[in-house]
Design a protein around this motif. Structure first.
Motif, PDB file in Angstrom:
ATOM      1  N   SER A 232     -13.897  45.813 -22.969  1.00 60.50           N
ATOM      2  CA  SER A 232     -12.465  45.835 -23.282  1.00 60.50           C
ATOM      3  C   SER A 232     -11.668  44.703 -22.667  1.00 60.50           C
ATOM      4  CB  SER A 232     -11.859  47.175 -22.826  1.00 60.50           C
ATOM      5  OG  SER A 232     -12.451  48.258 -23.482  1.00 60.50           O
ATOM      6  N   LEU A 233     -11.721  44.595 -21.341  1.00 56.38           N
ATOM      7  CA  LEU A 233     -10.785  43.710 -20.659  1.00 56.38           C
ATOM      8  C   LEU A 233     -11.056  42.233 -20.915  1.00 56.38           C
ATOM      9  CD1 LEU A 233     -10.461  45.608 -17.264  1.00 56.38           C
ATOM     10  CD2 LEU A 233      -8.827  45.548 -19.141  1.00 56.38           C
TER      11      LEU A 233
ATOM     12  N   LEU B  13      -9.563  37.095 -23.188  1.00 63.35           N
ATOM     13  CA  LEU B  13     -10.036  35.854 -23.824  1.00 63.35           C
ATOM     14  C   LEU B  13      -9.282  35.579 -25.113  1.00 63.35           C
ATOM     15  CD1 LEU B  13     -13.916  35.905 -23.276  1.00 63.35           C
ATOM     16  CD2 LEU B  13     -12.235  34.350 -22.240  1.00 63.35           C
ATOM     17  N   ALA B  14      -8.877  36.630 -25.817  1.00 66.08           N
ATOM     18  CA  ALA B  14      -8.086  36.433 -27.033  1.00 66.08           C
ATOM     19  C   ALA B  14      -6.749  35.776 -26.711  1.00 66.08           C
ATOM     20  CB  ALA B  14      -7.864  37.770 -27.744  1.00 66.08           C
TER      21      ALA B  14
ATOM     22  N   HIS C 181     -10.365  29.327 -22.129  1.00 66.44           N
ATOM     23  CA  HIS C 181     -10.966  29.641 -20.836  1.00 66.44           C
ATOM     24  C   HIS C 181     -12.466  29.349 -20.870  1.00 66.44           C
ATOM     25  CE1 HIS C 181     -12.316  31.999 -17.362  1.00 66.44           C
ATOM     26  NE2 HIS C 181     -11.072  31.910 -16.923  1.00 66.44           N
ATOM     27  N   PRO C 182     -13.047  28.857 -19.753  1.00 64.90           N
ATOM     28  CA  PRO C 182     -14.486  28.544 -19.734  1.00 64.90           C
ATOM     29  C   PRO C 182     -15.386  29.706 -20.132  1.00 64.90           C
ATOM     30  CG  PRO C 182     -13.408  27.620 -17.800  1.00 64.90           C
ATOM     31  CD  PRO C 182     -12.377  28.444 -18.504  1.00 64.90           C
ATOM     32  N   LEU C 183     -14.984  30.942 -19.852  1.00 64.44           N
ATOM     33  CA  LEU C 183     -15.829  32.080 -20.215  1.00 64.44           C
ATOM     34  C   LEU C 183     -15.912  32.282 -21.724  1.00 64.44           C
ATOM     35  CD1 LEU C 183     -15.032  34.804 -17.511  1.00 64.44           C
ATOM     36  CD2 LEU C 183     -17.008  33.279 -17.667  1.00 64.44           C
ATOM     37  N   ALA C 184     -14.987  31.692 -22.465  1.00 65.31           N
ATOM     38  CA  ALA C 184     -15.045  31.792 -23.924  1.00 65.31           C
ATOM     39  C   ALA C 184     -16.263  31.056 -24.474  1.00 65.31           C
ATOM     40  CB  ALA C 184     -13.762  31.237 -24.552  1.00 65.31           C
ATOM     41  N   ASP C 185     -16.819  30.130 -23.689  1.00 61.02           N
ATOM     42  CA  ASP C 185     -17.982  29.360 -24.139  1.00 61.02           C
ATOM     43  C   ASP C 185     -19.303  30.025 -23.780  1.00 61.02           C
ATOM     44  OD1 ASP C 185     -16.303  27.339 -25.135  1.00 61.02           O
ATOM     45  OD2 ASP C 185     -16.224  26.351 -23.173  1.00 61.02           O
TER      46      ASP C 185
ATOM     47  N   ILE D 262      -7.554  40.358 -14.825  1.00 57.11           N
ATOM     48  CA  ILE D 262      -8.483  41.447 -15.144  1.00 57.11           C
ATOM     49  C   ILE D 262      -8.613  42.381 -13.958  1.00 57.11           C
ATOM     50  CG2 ILE D 262     -10.921  41.963 -15.574  1.00 57.11           C
ATOM     51  CD1 ILE D 262     -10.983  39.483 -17.397  1.00 57.11           C
ATOM     52  N   PHE D 263      -8.768  41.824 -12.769  1.00 53.84           N
ATOM     53  CA  PHE D 263      -8.893  42.683 -11.597  1.00 53.84           C
ATOM     54  C   PHE D 263      -7.568  43.318 -11.219  1.00 53.84           C
ATOM     55  CE2 PHE D 263     -13.065  40.841 -11.077  1.00 53.84           C
ATOM     56  CZ  PHE D 263     -13.782  41.926 -10.593  1.00 53.84           C
ATOM     57  N   ARG D 264      -6.463  42.676 -11.571  1.00 52.99           N
ATOM     58  CA  ARG D 264      -5.168  43.306 -11.343  1.00 52.99           C
ATOM     59  C   ARG D 264      -5.044  44.583 -12.180  1.00 52.99           C
ATOM     60  NH1 ARG D 264      -0.853  40.694  -9.385  1.00 52.99           N
ATOM     61  NH2 ARG D 264      -1.632  38.698 -10.180  1.00 52.99           N
ATOM     62  N   VAL D 265      -5.498  44.512 -13.422  1.00 56.51           N
ATOM     63  CA  VAL D 265      -5.479  45.699 -14.287  1.00 56.51           C
ATOM     64  C   VAL D 265      -6.326  46.810 -13.663  1.00 56.51           C
ATOM     65  CG1 VAL D 265      -6.216  46.616 -16.521  1.00 56.51           C
ATOM     66  CG2 VAL D 265      -4.994  44.440 -16.416  1.00 56.51           C
TER      67      VAL D 265
END
Length: 342
Positions: free
Chosen positions: A213-214, A219-220, A225-229, A254-257
């Motif tokens: 989910s997160l 990423l959307a 962002h580098p993780l999109a690759d 993400i960790f704040r959520v």
């Protein structure tokens, strides 16, 4: 080597590894850190139980404990399982061999080892260790623990005992529903848990939640962002914590959520139990102090304004990291020995 005559073992059985510890009658743990042995749970009960026994012998040698001193053992495993240690007939992620379905792992290990064996699920075991590390074994305190991992485990401990409930599902804190719509930054997200619920704690606060989910949600919003690759979303999810600790803005969100979700959850638990302490553990807390302090502050920021009497309720981190399960299991075995001596 301990001079004590009575020693109990703690056995933390995971999907691929077993971790052991020993606790003597003075209350001293006899292994520092991890002592691991391969689990081979995928090969079924017969092989896995033999592995547990073999590893216990190796761990005893490491700790300088003659097996003749062992009077009981505590076992913890991932769920689902009953309070008595009977694994679910529907199976689980770690116990995929068909012979595990409905298997009484506690009784089978008791027969194998020739000594009394107690059983807790892994979240309850870690919660028990967290509680005892704060209050000792003999106390009237109540604590609520949340342990963040692949899922969300935890437990309610009161008077030094784990609240398991009628069927063993007491303390399944990951499946408590929270008002997730109050968390900023996740508009449009519908967090669904593997259990089928929408908006429980595990659906937002777990590695699985990051993967399902997160991370896709953020990423959307951050397509560059580098993780999109990273082609494999599961591999990308495992990198989120490391990037967050290094200050990556999206991964911090993400960790704040997750922290804000914990804040809402703990607020619910305060109103149910009025506990003496809140405790959190797991992967998110196995980071440097700066990140850990930031995460704990975000948990508090996610909690609605407390009553004046509850404003100073402490929030602790479970010590010992990956040793928490085996230590909690050993403490449960020690409880059994004490009660039988009364």
């Amino acid at each position: 080597m301990s001079p004590a005559e009575k020693v109990v073992a703690g056995i933390d059985l995971g999907g691929t590894a077993i971790n052991y510890t020993f606790l003597d009658e003075r209350g001293q743990f006899l292994i520092d850190g991890l002592f691991e042995h391969p689990a081979r749970s995928v090969d079924g009960p017969a092989v896995c139980l033999a592995q547990i026994a073999d590893g216990l012998s190796l761990a005893a040698t490491k700790a300088g404990v003659p097996l003749s001193k062992l009077v009981a053992a505590g076992l913890d495993t991932p769920g689902p399982a009953s309070a008595a240690g009977v694994l679910s007939r529907r199976g689980s992620t770690n116990f995929v061999h068909p012979e595990w379905a409905g298997f009484d792992i506690r009784a089978a290990l008791e027969d194998r080892l020739g000594m009394p064996v107690t059983y807790l699920n892994d979240g309850n075991a870690a919660a028990l260790w967290g509680h005892v590390s704060l209050f000792g074994s003999e106390n009237e305190a109540t604590s609520i623990s949340a342990i963040i991992g692949t899922g969300l485990g935890g437990g309610v401990i009161t008077g030094g005992r784990v609240v398991t409930g009628r069927n063993g599902f007491g303390g399944e804190l990951g499946h408590v529903l929270i008002p997730y719509g109050e968390i900023p930054g996740i508009d449009g997200l519908v967090p669904t848990c593997n259990c089928g619920r929408t908006g429980d704690l595990e659906s937002l606060c777990s590695l699985t939640a990051i993967r399902l989910s997160l991370l896709p949600h953020f990423l959307a919003r951050h397509p560059g962002h580098p993780l999109a690759d990273v082609a494999d979303i599961a591999e990308a999810a495992k990198q989120v914590r490391g990037l967050a600790t290094r200050g990556d803005a999206m991964c911090r969100e993400i960790f704040r959520v997750q922290a804000r979700a914990l804040g809402l959850f703990f607020d619910e638990m305060i109103n149910v139990f009025d506990p003496d302490a809140l405790v959190v553990g797991g992967g998110a807390l196995e980071a440097d102090k700066t990140f850990r302090d930031w995460f704990l502050a975000e948990i508090r920021a996610g909690m609605p304004v407390a009553r004046e009497e509850q404003a100073d309720l402490p929030l602790h981190v479970i010590p010992g990291g990956d040793t928490a399960g085996s230590r909690g299991a050993a403490l449960d075995a020690a409880r059994l020995v004490r009660e039988r001596a009364m």
